[in-house]
Motif scaffolding. Structure first.
Motif, PDB file in Angstrom:
ATOM      1  N   UNK A  32       0.836  -1.194   0.000  1.00 25.83           N
ATOM      2  CA  UNK A  32       0.000   0.000   0.000  1.00 25.83           C
ATOM      3  C   UNK A  32       0.875   1.249   0.000  1.00 25.83           C
ATOM      4  N   UNK A  33       0.900   1.998  -1.107  1.00 21.82           N
ATOM      5  CA  UNK A  33       1.725   3.205  -1.121  1.00 21.82           C
ATOM      6  C   UNK A  33       1.124   4.263  -0.205  1.00 21.82           C
ATOM      7  N   UNK A  34       1.966   4.921   0.553  1.00 21.96           N
ATOM      8  CA  UNK A  34       1.479   5.935   1.484  1.00 21.96           C
ATOM      9  C   UNK A  34       2.347   7.189   1.539  1.00 21.96           C
ATOM     10  N   UNK A  35       3.442   7.220   0.814  1.00 21.64           N
ATOM     11  CA  UNK A  35       4.315   8.378   0.896  1.00 21.64           C
ATOM     12  C   UNK A  35       4.841   8.826  -0.449  1.00 21.64           C
ATOM     13  N   UNK A  36       5.091  10.125  -0.560  1.00 21.44           N
ATOM     14  CA  UNK A  36       5.715  10.725  -1.739  1.00 21.44           C
ATOM     15  C   UNK A  36       7.001  11.437  -1.316  1.00 21.44           C
ATOM     16  N   UNK A  37       8.032  11.213  -2.080  1.00 22.55           N
ATOM     17  CA  UNK A  37       9.318  11.864  -1.861  1.00 22.55           C
ATOM     18  C   UNK A  37       9.809  12.403  -3.199  1.00 22.55           C
ATOM     19  N   UNK A  38      10.834  13.244  -3.154  1.00 19.12           N
ATOM     20  CA  UNK A  38      11.427  13.729  -4.393  1.00 19.12           C
ATOM     21  C   UNK A  38      12.920  13.939  -4.199  1.00 19.12           C
ATOM     22  N   UNK A  86       2.817  24.947  -9.605  1.00 23.20           N
ATOM     23  CA  UNK A  86       4.173  24.402  -9.608  1.00 23.20           C
ATOM     24  C   UNK A  86       5.219  25.489  -9.776  1.00 23.20           C
ATOM     25  N   UNK A  87       6.340  25.268  -9.120  1.00 25.54           N
ATOM     26  CA  UNK A  87       7.455  26.202  -9.159  1.00 25.54           C
ATOM     27  C   UNK A  87       8.671  25.506  -9.775  1.00 25.54           C
ATOM     28  N   UNK A  88       9.595  26.301 -10.271  1.00 28.76           N
ATOM     29  CA  UNK A  88      10.813  25.740 -10.857  1.00 28.76           C
ATOM     30  C   UNK A  88      11.525  24.837  -9.851  1.00 28.76           C
ATOM     31  N   UNK A  89      11.487  25.229  -8.584  1.00 32.00           N
ATOM     32  CA  UNK A  89      12.174  24.455  -7.538  1.00 32.00           C
ATOM     33  C   UNK A  89      11.489  23.134  -7.205  1.00 32.00           C
ATOM     34  N   UNK A  90      10.335  22.880  -7.798  1.00 31.93           N
ATOM     35  CA  UNK A  90       9.690  21.573  -7.643  1.00 31.93           C
ATOM     36  C   UNK A  90      10.265  20.536  -8.611  1.00 31.93           C
ATOM     37  N   UNK A  91      11.124  20.962  -9.496  1.00 29.32           N
ATOM     38  CA  UNK A  91      11.742  20.043 -10.450  1.00 29.32           C
ATOM     39  C   UNK A  91      12.533  18.972  -9.721  1.00 29.32           C
ATOM     40  N   UNK A  92      12.219  17.716  -9.999  1.00 27.37           N
ATOM     41  CA  UNK A  92      12.873  16.592  -9.315  1.00 27.37           C
ATOM     42  C   UNK A  92      12.321  15.287  -9.873  1.00 27.37           C
ATOM     43  N   UNK A  93      12.956  14.207  -9.463  1.00 21.55           N
ATOM     44  CA  UNK A  93      12.364  12.889  -9.665  1.00 21.55           C
ATOM     45  C   UNK A  93      11.501  12.598  -8.448  1.00 21.55           C
ATOM     46  N   UNK A  94      10.263  12.234  -8.714  1.00 21.44           N
ATOM     47  CA  UNK A  94       9.303  11.976  -7.638  1.00 21.44           C
ATOM     48  C   UNK A  94       9.125  10.469  -7.465  1.00 21.44           C
ATOM     49  N   UNK A  95       9.161  10.053  -6.202  1.00 23.36           N
ATOM     50  CA  UNK A  95       9.049   8.640  -5.862  1.00 23.36           C
ATOM     51  C   UNK A  95       7.856   8.427  -4.930  1.00 23.36           C
ATOM     52  N   UNK A  96       7.165   7.322  -5.129  1.00 23.06           N
ATOM     53  CA  UNK A  96       6.203   6.903  -4.121  1.00 23.06           C
ATOM     54  C   UNK A  96       6.813   5.747  -3.346  1.00 23.06           C
ATOM     55  N   UNK A  97       6.290   5.532  -2.145  1.00 19.37           N
ATOM     56  CA  UNK A  97       6.877   4.513  -1.283  1.00 19.37           C
ATOM     57  C   UNK A  97       5.825   3.946  -0.348  1.00 19.37           C
ATOM     58  N   UNK A  98       6.127   2.749   0.159  1.00 18.46           N
ATOM     59  CA  UNK A  98       5.232   2.072   1.095  1.00 18.46           C
ATOM     60  C   UNK A  98       5.989   1.808   2.398  1.00 18.46           C
ATOM     61  N   UNK A 102       2.822   1.777  11.739  1.00 21.05           N
ATOM     62  CA  UNK A 102       3.455   2.300  12.940  1.00 21.05           C
ATOM     63  C   UNK A 102       4.711   3.104  12.703  1.00 21.05           C
ATOM     64  N   UNK A 103       5.202   3.100  11.480  1.00 28.26           N
ATOM     65  CA  UNK A 103       6.419   3.852  11.180  1.00 28.26           C
ATOM     66  C   UNK A 103       6.092   5.330  10.958  1.00 28.26           C
ATOM     67  N   UNK A 104       7.072   6.172  11.274  1.00 26.69           N
ATOM     68  CA  UNK A 104       6.912   7.617  11.169  1.00 26.69           C
ATOM     69  C   UNK A 104       6.714   8.008   9.703  1.00 26.69           C
ATOM     70  N   UNK A 105       5.623   8.683   9.372  1.00 27.84           N
ATOM     71  CA  UNK A 105       5.285   8.899   7.948  1.00 27.84           C
ATOM     72  C   UNK A 105       6.192   9.861   7.195  1.00 27.84           C
ATOM     73  N   UNK A 106       6.904  10.737   7.894  1.00 28.08           N
ATOM     74  CA  UNK A 106       7.720  11.723   7.185  1.00 28.08           C
ATOM     75  C   UNK A 106       9.182  11.314   7.036  1.00 28.08           C
ATOM     76  N   UNK A 107       9.557  10.191   7.589  1.00 29.51           N
ATOM     77  CA  UNK A 107      10.963   9.782   7.569  1.00 29.51           C
ATOM     78  C   UNK A 107      11.253   8.812   6.433  1.00 29.51           C
ATOM     79  N   UNK A 108      12.276   9.123   5.667  1.00 31.76           N
ATOM     80  CA  UNK A 108      12.665   8.259   4.556  1.00 31.76           C
ATOM     81  C   UNK A 108      12.936   6.837   5.031  1.00 31.76           C
TER      82      UNK A 108
END
Length: 124
Positions: A32-38, A86-98, A102-108
């Motif tokens: 179940x994907x629950x997070x987005x990172x870039x 969207x801003x120029x600084x949003x340029x990145x590779x975006x990843x989803x993750x599962x 119980x794990x902290x949602x904001x930590x990679x």
């Protein structure tokens, strides 16, 4: 086997919008994907946003708060990231993750499975 696949990236002008999708497959709740990172070129991967395990709470990085929105279609096990203004600084590779329950949602480090990433480029 858990597989996460992102789609929807592309090139957009500043002020525009894109919607990313992340489809999860697998026979466990770890799919179940629950997070987005870039990750921008030359920088570390950073948190963008996440859903609580129940999906009722959303978390956002300050840099995207008010512009990005996460949602999920539980029936299809697809998570979305609607990106507006969207801003120029949003340029990145975006990843989803599962992540596991119980794990902290904001930590990679909380995330076990990752998609291959999709490029988002915002031009000025």
């Amino acid at each position: 086997q858990v597989q996460l696949v992102e789609s929807g990236g592309g090139l957009v002008q500043a002020g525009g919008s894109l919607r990313l999708s992340c489809s999860g497959s697998g026979r466990t709740s770890n799919s179940y994907p629950t997070g987005w990172f870039r990750q921008a070129s030359g920088k570390e991967r950073e948190f963008v946003g996440a859903l609580s395990w129940s999906g009722s709470i959303t978390y956002y990085a300050d840099s995207v708060k008010g512009r990005f929105t996460i949602s999920k279609d539980n029936a299809k096990n697809v998570m979305y990231l609607q990106m507006d203004s969207l801003k120029v600084e949003d340029t990145a590779v975006y990843y989803c993750a599962a992540r596991n329950l119980g794990k902290q949602p904001t930590a990679t480090a909380s995330y076990t499975y990752w998609g291959q990433g999709t490029q988002v480029t915002v031009s000025s």
